[in-house]
Scaffold this motif. Structure first.
Motif, PDB file in Angstrom:
ATOM      1  N   GLU A 141       0.815  -1.219   0.000  1.00 48.33           N
ATOM      2  CA  GLU A 141       0.000   0.000   0.000  1.00 48.33           C
ATOM      3  C   GLU A 141       0.851   1.273   0.000  1.00 48.33           C
ATOM      4  OE1 GLU A 141      -2.169  -0.792   3.528  1.00 48.33           O
ATOM      5  OE2 GLU A 141      -3.574  -2.141   2.529  1.00 48.33           O
ATOM      6  N   CYS A 142       2.170   1.097  -0.089  1.00 49.63           N
ATOM      7  CA  CYS A 142       3.049   2.264  -0.099  1.00 49.63           C
ATOM      8  C   CYS A 142       3.471   2.555  -1.539  1.00 49.63           C
ATOM      9  CB  CYS A 142       4.312   2.003   0.720  1.00 49.63           C
ATOM     10  SG  CYS A 142       3.988   1.603   2.443  1.00 49.63           S
ATOM     11  N   SER A 143       3.649   3.827  -1.853  1.00 48.28           N
ATOM     12  CA  SER A 143       4.080   4.199  -3.199  1.00 48.28           C
ATOM     13  C   SER A 143       5.548   3.804  -3.390  1.00 48.28           C
ATOM     14  CB  SER A 143       3.927   5.695  -3.404  1.00 48.28           C
ATOM     15  OG  SER A 143       4.914   6.369  -2.651  1.00 48.28           O
ATOM     16  N   ILE A 144       5.993   3.859  -4.635  1.00 50.65           N
ATOM     17  CA  ILE A 144       7.375   3.511  -4.940  1.00 50.65           C
ATOM     18  C   ILE A 144       8.347   4.418  -4.167  1.00 50.65           C
ATOM     19  CG2 ILE A 144       9.108   3.416  -6.787  1.00 50.65           C
ATOM     20  CD1 ILE A 144       7.200   1.348  -7.432  1.00 50.65           C
ATOM     21  N   ALA A 145       8.062   5.706  -4.152  1.00 50.59           N
ATOM     22  CA  ALA A 145       8.947   6.639  -3.444  1.00 50.59           C
ATOM     23  C   ALA A 145       8.960   6.326  -1.946  1.00 50.59           C
ATOM     24  CB  ALA A 145       8.504   8.070  -3.682  1.00 50.59           C
ATOM     25  N   GLN A 146       7.777   6.007  -1.407  1.00 43.65           N
ATOM     26  CA  GLN A 146       7.721   5.663   0.018  1.00 43.65           C
ATOM     27  C   GLN A 146       8.521   4.392   0.304  1.00 43.65           C
ATOM     28  OE1 GLN A 146       3.500   5.541   0.537  1.00 43.65           O
ATOM     29  NE2 GLN A 146       3.343   7.756   0.862  1.00 43.65           N
ATOM     30  N   ARG A 147       8.437   3.434  -0.612  1.00 46.14           N
ATOM     31  CA  ARG A 147       9.196   2.191  -0.410  1.00 46.14           C
ATOM     32  C   ARG A 147      10.691   2.486  -0.365  1.00 46.14           C
ATOM     33  NH1 ARG A 147       5.968  -1.983  -4.449  1.00 46.14           N
ATOM     34  NH2 ARG A 147       3.939  -1.191  -3.839  1.00 46.14           N
ATOM     35  N   GLN A 148      11.119   3.406  -1.223  1.00 41.04           N
ATOM     36  CA  GLN A 148      12.535   3.760  -1.218  1.00 41.04           C
ATOM     37  C   GLN A 148      12.937   4.334   0.136  1.00 41.04           C
ATOM     38  OE1 GLN A 148      15.183   3.611  -3.882  1.00 41.04           O
ATOM     39  NE2 GLN A 148      16.012   3.629  -1.817  1.00 41.04           N
ATOM     40  N   LEU A 149      12.086   5.218   0.671  1.00 38.61           N
ATOM     41  CA  LEU A 149      12.405   5.827   1.958  1.00 38.61           C
ATOM     42  C   LEU A 149      12.360   4.785   3.087  1.00 38.61           C
ATOM     43  CD1 LEU A 149      10.475   9.154   1.343  1.00 38.61           C
ATOM     44  CD2 LEU A 149      12.956   8.904   1.539  1.00 38.61           C
ATOM     45  N   ILE A 150      11.487   3.792   2.949  1.00 39.72           N
ATOM     46  CA  ILE A 150      11.424   2.726   3.959  1.00 39.72           C
ATOM     47  C   ILE A 150      12.711   1.880   3.910  1.00 39.72           C
ATOM     48  CG2 ILE A 150      10.203   0.608   4.657  1.00 39.72           C
ATOM     49  CD1 ILE A 150       7.611   2.114   3.611  1.00 39.72           C
ATOM     50  N   ASP A 166      22.754   2.718  -2.972  1.00 36.66           N
ATOM     51  CA  ASP A 166      22.877   2.465  -4.411  1.00 36.66           C
ATOM     52  C   ASP A 166      21.674   3.071  -5.131  1.00 36.66           C
ATOM     53  OD1 ASP A 166      23.488   1.544  -6.915  1.00 36.66           O
ATOM     54  OD2 ASP A 166      23.790  -0.547  -6.313  1.00 36.66           O
ATOM     55  N   GLU A 167      21.852   4.232  -5.663  1.00 34.21           N
ATOM     56  CA  GLU A 167      20.805   4.989  -6.380  1.00 34.21           C
ATOM     57  C   GLU A 167      19.528   5.185  -5.570  1.00 34.21           C
ATOM     58  OE1 GLU A 167      20.275   4.545 -10.506  1.00 34.21           O
ATOM     59  OE2 GLU A 167      22.160   3.477 -10.770  1.00 34.21           O
ATOM     60  N   PRO A 168      19.663   5.731  -4.357  1.00 30.85           N
ATOM     61  CA  PRO A 168      18.471   5.901  -3.522  1.00 30.85           C
ATOM     62  C   PRO A 168      17.528   6.963  -4.060  1.00 30.85           C
ATOM     63  CG  PRO A 168      20.321   7.044  -2.536  1.00 30.85           C
ATOM     64  CD  PRO A 168      20.869   6.287  -3.718  1.00 30.85           C
ATOM     65  N   SER A 169      18.013   7.864  -4.889  1.00 27.51           N
ATOM     66  CA  SER A 169      17.170   8.977  -5.318  1.00 27.51           C
ATOM     67  C   SER A 169      16.504   8.725  -6.660  1.00 27.51           C
ATOM     68  CB  SER A 169      18.005  10.252  -5.395  1.00 27.51           C
ATOM     69  OG  SER A 169      19.102  10.055  -6.266  1.00 27.51           O
ATOM     70  N   ALA A 170      16.809   7.584  -7.288  1.00 32.82           N
ATOM     71  CA  ALA A 170      16.317   7.352  -8.655  1.00 32.82           C
ATOM     72  C   ALA A 170      14.796   7.448  -8.762  1.00 32.82           C
ATOM     73  CB  ALA A 170      16.804   6.013  -9.170  1.00 32.82           C
ATOM     74  N   THR A 171      14.075   7.033  -7.700  1.00 30.02           N
ATOM     75  CA  THR A 171      12.619   7.054  -7.807  1.00 30.02           C
ATOM     76  C   THR A 171      11.992   8.204  -7.014  1.00 30.02           C
ATOM     77  OG1 THR A 171      12.453   5.602  -5.920  1.00 30.02           O
ATOM     78  CG2 THR A 171      12.470   4.554  -8.071  1.00 30.02           C
ATOM     79  N   LEU A 172      12.809   9.099  -6.499  1.00 29.72           N
ATOM     80  CA  LEU A 172      12.254  10.168  -5.658  1.00 29.72           C
ATOM     81  C   LEU A 172      12.028  11.448  -6.448  1.00 29.72           C
ATOM     82  CD1 LEU A 172      14.422   9.763  -2.426  1.00 29.72           C
ATOM     83  CD2 LEU A 172      12.246   8.697  -2.988  1.00 29.72           C
ATOM     84  N   ASN A 173      11.023  12.217  -6.045  1.00 32.40           N
ATOM     85  CA  ASN A 173      10.821  13.528  -6.671  1.00 32.40           C
ATOM     86  C   ASN A 173      11.758  14.538  -6.010  1.00 32.40           C
ATOM     87  OD1 ASN A 173       9.745  14.282  -4.233  1.00 32.40           O
ATOM     88  ND2 ASN A 173       7.637  14.215  -4.920  1.00 32.40           N
ATOM     89  N   ASN A 174      11.704  15.785  -6.479  1.00 29.73           N
ATOM     90  CA  ASN A 174      12.654  16.777  -5.974  1.00 29.73           C
ATOM     91  C   ASN A 174      12.564  16.997  -4.469  1.00 29.73           C
ATOM     92  OD1 ASN A 174      13.612  17.067  -8.496  1.00 29.73           O
ATOM     93  ND2 ASN A 174      12.438  18.927  -8.964  1.00 29.73           N
ATOM     94  N   ALA A 175      11.333  17.071  -3.964  1.00 27.65           N
ATOM     95  CA  ALA A 175      11.177  17.352  -2.539  1.00 27.65           C
ATOM     96  C   ALA A 175      11.729  16.203  -1.692  1.00 27.65           C
ATOM     97  CB  ALA A 175       9.712  17.591  -2.216  1.00 27.65           C
ATOM     98  N   ASP A 176      11.420  14.969  -2.087  1.00 29.66           N
ATOM     99  CA  ASP A 176      11.913  13.821  -1.322  1.00 29.66           C
ATOM    100  C   ASP A 176      13.423  13.691  -1.458  1.00 29.66           C
ATOM    101  OD1 ASP A 176       9.535  13.007  -0.201  1.00 29.66           O
ATOM    102  OD2 ASP A 176       8.966  11.826  -1.950  1.00 29.66           O
ATOM    103  N   THR A 177      13.948  13.995  -2.638  1.00 25.27           N
ATOM    104  CA  THR A 177      15.396  13.934  -2.830  1.00 25.27           C
ATOM    105  C   THR A 177      16.074  14.939  -1.916  1.00 25.27           C
ATOM    106  OG1 THR A 177      15.119  13.288  -5.118  1.00 25.27           O
ATOM    107  CG2 THR A 177      17.255  14.176  -4.511  1.00 25.27           C
ATOM    108  N   ASP A 178      15.470  16.097  -1.829  1.00 22.45           N
ATOM    109  CA  ASP A 178      16.020  17.125  -0.966  1.00 22.45           C
ATOM    110  C   ASP A 178      16.091  16.639   0.486  1.00 22.45           C
ATOM    111  OD1 ASP A 178      16.888  19.908  -0.945  1.00 22.45           O
ATOM    112  OD2 ASP A 178      15.250  20.099   0.514  1.00 22.45           O
ATOM    113  N   LYS A 179      15.016  16.003   0.931  1.00 14.03           N
ATOM    114  CA  LYS A 179      14.984  15.445   2.291  1.00 14.03           C
ATOM    115  C   LYS A 179      16.097  14.417   2.467  1.00 14.03           C
ATOM    116  CE  LYS A 179      10.179  15.065   3.057  1.00 14.03           C
ATOM    117  NZ  LYS A 179       9.108  14.074   3.113  1.00 14.03           N
TER     118      LYS A 179
END
Ligand SMILES: Nc1ncnc2c1ncn2[C@@H]1O[C@H](COP(=O)(O)OP(=O)(O)OP(=O)(O)O)[C@@H](O)[C@H]1O
Ligand SMILES: [Mg+2]
Length: 496
Positions: A141-150, A166-179
């Motif tokens: 039930e988590c989005s792809i970006a959320q899974r990356q953060l998990i 290893d490429e943690p930001s590949a699926t993140l948007n700008n705001a999440d990448t910034d975090k």
């Protein structure tokens, strides 16, 4: 203090050497960016540290002591934590179960201590900015970006001294990448040594202290960030100058191929209308959740409940089969779930759609098909030991090229590319841009959905900007600027 040094590491898989004499090190409180094109050997080198692979030769020295890392558990016990490039979470388990899998908190009688586990999970989720997610939520039930953060939260739970991303930001948007980048900086402050793999050089210049570059399994060099420009990094990675990243745009023809009228999918798309010309690159911009992916699915006939109309060369599209028959190809943004069968060969993946087309009632001549596969491998410069190698063993960028090849050999008239260069290095990006250009020259239309603005600006004849399921704006030629796209995307302009 030096946390880690790898000396003269080599690695072969089935007699193919993928790492040759690599040197690498990371200090306490240092962020080292590990750079290189797709297939350069970055993930392989890191998997050696993570105990997934053993080196063929070479030395690993941890805090002055030589070690042989036996397996992933051993690596963890040496205070090394890794976030793998491909996701490893179990979809049917909760966030808390995933984070503490195999090392659940227990009470005196051996019962699982759910209360502590959830409390610890909530703390970890807070660190990665996911405080709104419940530890009980299922991964599915988590989005792809959320899974990356998990995944990142899980890596943090090991209290590592060395953290490999290893490429943690590949699926993140700008705001999440910034975090994420800010989180990395704070971990560095606490003394952690971080190894960061990314293809986005802006991220490298922002957080890395030092850069190590691999090319084709070879060690190219190590340099402090202040001594490098982006151009220097690129030329170290690809060994050639990449000043012309984008080919010249070709001119669309006058004939219209696609006509979308008042397309509506409840809760997803509202009154979307646009047309596309033969040989046109139409860019689609928008933030996460703006409806870009939903649009691609709707055009491909994936929503049975859609209203309004999608016409390809005059034919109404009502199903994926209809879409394919009308000449529409969809390259999705999730190559793992939708695009590829990882344990089949490159050959089999490339020919999947082909089989469907030609195998009815006929035996396929292996010779013919294998020359077709070889042809695509050459054309797209897919880096693989051969057409019978498993797709799952190719590097990420090369997997993406296989997805592209699979669709291209169906001779589509309109190809929808959803984030086609995500996780792809700059050299391979240039190749994909060249491929897109060649397609348009042949009169094929390309719908390019992307969250990378330079890519949209560099490639598209025209850009639609989406916001909350609607087309918030359309930009052509000189009007198309990052600022305008961003304004429309964030709902900032309604009638400009
Ligand atoms: N398990 C394996 N068996 C055989 N070959 C492998 C295996 N894992 C990786 N390789 C090969 O090793 C080479 C390096 O791959 P690796 O995944 O390390 O590249 P990478 O630098 O991480 O690329 P990307 O940026 O695309 O992720 C590639 O040619 C790949 O096909
Ligand atoms: Mg990799």
């Amino acid at each position: 203090m030096e946390l880690l040094r790898m000396k003269n590491i080599t690695k072969s898989f089935n007699h193919i050497q993928v790492l040759r004499g690599i040197n690498f090190s990371v200090n306490e409180g240092e962020i080292v960016a590990l750079l290189g094109e797709n297939g350069a050997g970055k993930s392989t080198l890191m998997k050696i540290l993570a105990g997934v692979h053993q080196p063929t030769s070479g030395q690993i020295i941890l805090e002055g002591q030589e070690v042989e890392i036996q397996n992933p558990k051993h690596s963890q016990s040496l205070n090394i934590s890794i976030i793998h490039q491909e996701f490893n979470l179990l979809k049917d388990l909760s966030v808390a179960e995933n984070i503490f899998l195999g090392r659940e908190w227990t009470k005196t009688k051996g019962l699982i201590d759910w209360k502590t586990m959830k409390k610890e999970t909530a703390k970890l989720l807070g660190k990665v900015g996911l405080e709104f997610i419940s530890p009980d939520q299922l991964i599915s039930e988590c989005s792809i970006a959320q899974r990356q953060l998990i995944e990142i939260a899980k890596a943090l739970s090991f209290e590592a001294k060395i953290l490999i991303m290893d490429e943690p930001s590949a699926t993140l948007n700008n705001a999440d990448t910034d975090k994420l980048l800010r989180l990395m900086e704070s971990l560095k402050e606490q003394g952690m040594g971080i190894i960061f793999i990314t293809h986005r050089l802006e991220e490298v210049t922002r957080v890395a202290d030092r850069v190590v570059v691999l090319r084709d399994g070879e060690y190219i060099g190590s340099e402090y960030i202040e001594n490098l420009t982006k151009e220097d990094m690129v030329s170290m990675m690809v060994g050639r100058d990449l000043s012309n990243l984008f080919p010249e745009k070709s001119k669309p023809q006058t004939e219209e191929v696609l006509e979308v009228n008042d397309l509506l999918v409840k809760g997803k798309l509202h009154h979307v209308s646009f047309r596309m010309k033969k040989g046109e690159v139409l860019g689609v911009a928008g933030l996460m959740g703006s409806g870009k992916t939903e649009l691609s699915k709707a055009l491909f006939g994936l929503y049975a409940n859609k209203q309004g109309s999608v016409k390809m060369l005059g034919k109404e599209i009502v199903s994926p089969k209809g879409a394919i028959d009308a000449g529409i190809a969809l390259v999705t943004d999730d190559r793992k779930d939708e695009g590829l069968i990882l344990d089949l060969s490159v050959f089999e993946n490339l020919l999947l759609p082909f089989y469907r087309r030609v195998s009815q009632g006929g035996v396929i001549k292996r010779k013919v098909t294998s020359s077709i596969a070889d042809n695509w491998i050459k054309k797209l410069k897919i880096k693989t030991p051969g057409s019978d190698a498993e797709v799952g063993q190719l590097s990420g960028g090369n997997q993406q090229k296989v997805v592209l090849g699979k669709w291209l050999q169906m001779d589509p008239k309109l190809i929808i590319l959803n984030e086609p260069t995500r996780g792809i290095d700059i050299g391979a990006k240039q190749e994909i841009y060249r491929i897109v250009h060649d397609l348009t020259e042949q009169g094929i239309s390309v719908l390019l959905i992307s969250s990378e603005m330079p890519e949209l600006l560099g490639m598209a004849n025209r850009i639609l900007v989406m916001n909350e399921g609607e087309v918030a704006g359309e930009l052509t030629g000189e009007e198309a600027t990052q600022e305008r796209i961003f304004k429309y995307a964030s709902g900032g302009v309604t009638n400009a």
